[in-house]
Motif scaffolding. Structure first.
Motif, PDB file in Angstrom:
ATOM      1  N   ARG A 146      -6.533  25.963  -2.757  1.00 49.72           N
ATOM      2  CA  ARG A 146      -6.686  26.563  -1.434  1.00 49.72           C
ATOM      3  C   ARG A 146      -5.653  27.673  -1.247  1.00 49.72           C
ATOM      4  NH1 ARG A 146      -9.885  23.564   2.245  1.00 49.72           N
ATOM      5  NH2 ARG A 146     -10.413  21.474   1.506  1.00 49.72           N
ATOM      6  N   ASP A 164      -7.958  28.979   3.558  1.00 41.46           N
ATOM      7  CA  ASP A 164      -8.708  27.752   3.339  1.00 41.46           C
ATOM      8  C   ASP A 164      -8.013  26.514   3.886  1.00 41.46           C
ATOM      9  OD1 ASP A 164     -10.341  29.417   1.849  1.00 41.46           O
ATOM     10  OD2 ASP A 164      -9.266  29.005   0.003  1.00 41.46           O
ATOM     11  N   LYS A 231     -17.487  34.242   4.275  1.00 41.50           N
ATOM     12  CA  LYS A 231     -17.044  33.536   3.074  1.00 41.50           C
ATOM     13  C   LYS A 231     -16.042  32.444   3.424  1.00 41.50           C
ATOM     14  CE  LYS A 231     -17.680  37.146  -0.431  1.00 41.50           C
ATOM     15  NZ  LYS A 231     -16.974  38.062  -1.363  1.00 41.50           N
ATOM     16  N   ARG A 235     -16.536  28.466   2.833  1.00 45.67           N
ATOM     17  CA  ARG A 235     -15.598  27.732   2.009  1.00 45.67           C
ATOM     18  C   ARG A 235     -15.036  26.519   2.746  1.00 45.67           C
ATOM     19  NH1 ARG A 235     -13.194  32.399  -0.184  1.00 45.67           N
ATOM     20  NH2 ARG A 235     -11.848  32.437   1.613  1.00 45.67           N
TER      21      ARG A 235
END
Length: 254
Positions: A146, A164, A231, A235
């Protein structure tokens, strides 16, 4: 606080004896070795075993150890033998403002993509901006690979910019989204303003096929910036992507 400066070699037997004695008396819970190149040069060049033997002696005292070490010329790999990483429980790679400002990402077609709006705004302001990549995390392997960017405004506290960061469940449990068993992840402070806006848009249109141009219009940004937001949400498990190239659509993940 114990501070050791100058030409100290923590691999020297007498030095270790003195440091261990001070640590036993101090009651500290964690020490920072800053940095490996200056305090244990042989460990960063050839043989790291004596260094980790010393760390294990410290850990037996109930003291955590954080080691700071420099990356190589590429900025991606660290200097020294490979067992430096394999013998550590956690490995975190930090990149600063200079690295982030020079970075060029690629879209699905291989074309250059601008930095996201959130990151661009963070870099335009004063204060440190750091991207943290968790390369290894023994206690929580869900965090591995991440990437998270944080900014420290002048006179302020660290703030999440993008990335992330795992999102916790609404019920307060410490389960990550991948373990929640289909439960919709909660929106929380780990999402940037643009990510929250886009996720709310998906929630209001749960059955709609949404395209990148819809998000461009929603945020008033260029194609690359809206794609980055999509994105990130994909994710993190908020939305799903279907198709490819110009036929790509996104839907709220159920």
């Amino acid at each position: 606080m114990i501070s050791a400066k100058g030409g100290l070699n923590i691999l020297d037997g007498e030095t270790q004896k003195i440091l261990i004695g001070k640590l036993q008396k101090s009651g500290v819970k964690c020490i920072v070795i800053d940095n490996l190149l200056s305090l244990a040069p042989t460990a960063s060049k050839s043989n790291s075993t004596p260094f980790f033997d010393f760390i294990h002696r410290i850990e037996k005292l109930g003291i955590g150890v954080i080691v700071l070490h420099h990356a190589g010329k590429t900025g991606k790999d660290f200097k020294g033998p490979v067992d430096l990483a394999s013998l550590c429980q956690n490995v975190i790679h930090l990149e600063g403002r200079d690295q982030l400002e020079k970075e060029i990402s690629k879209d699905d077609e291989g074309d250059d993509e601008p930095l996201s709006q959130d990151l661009t705004e963070a870099l335009e302001g004063d204060g440190p901006v750091v991207r943290m990549t968790i390369e290894k995390c023994k206690i929580a392997p869900e965090l591995e690979r991440r990437k998270m960017v944080y900014k420290l405004p002048v006179g302020g506290i660290w703030k999440f910019v993008e990335g992330d960061m795992p999102v916790l469940a609404l019920d307060g449990s410490d389960e990550y989204p991948e373990r929640i068993g289909g439960k919709q992840p909660a929106v929380n402070g780990n999402l940037t303003k643009n990510q929250q806006t886009v996720y709310a848009f998906f929630q209001h249109h749960p059955e709609r096929d949404i395209m990148n141009k819809d998000i461009q219009n929603l945020l008033g940004v260029k194609e690359g910036a809206s794609r980055n937001v999509l994105k990130d949400l994909e994710r993190m498990g908020y939305i799903e992507r279907f198709g490819k190239d110009n036929q790509t659509i996104y839907r709220l993940k159920k």
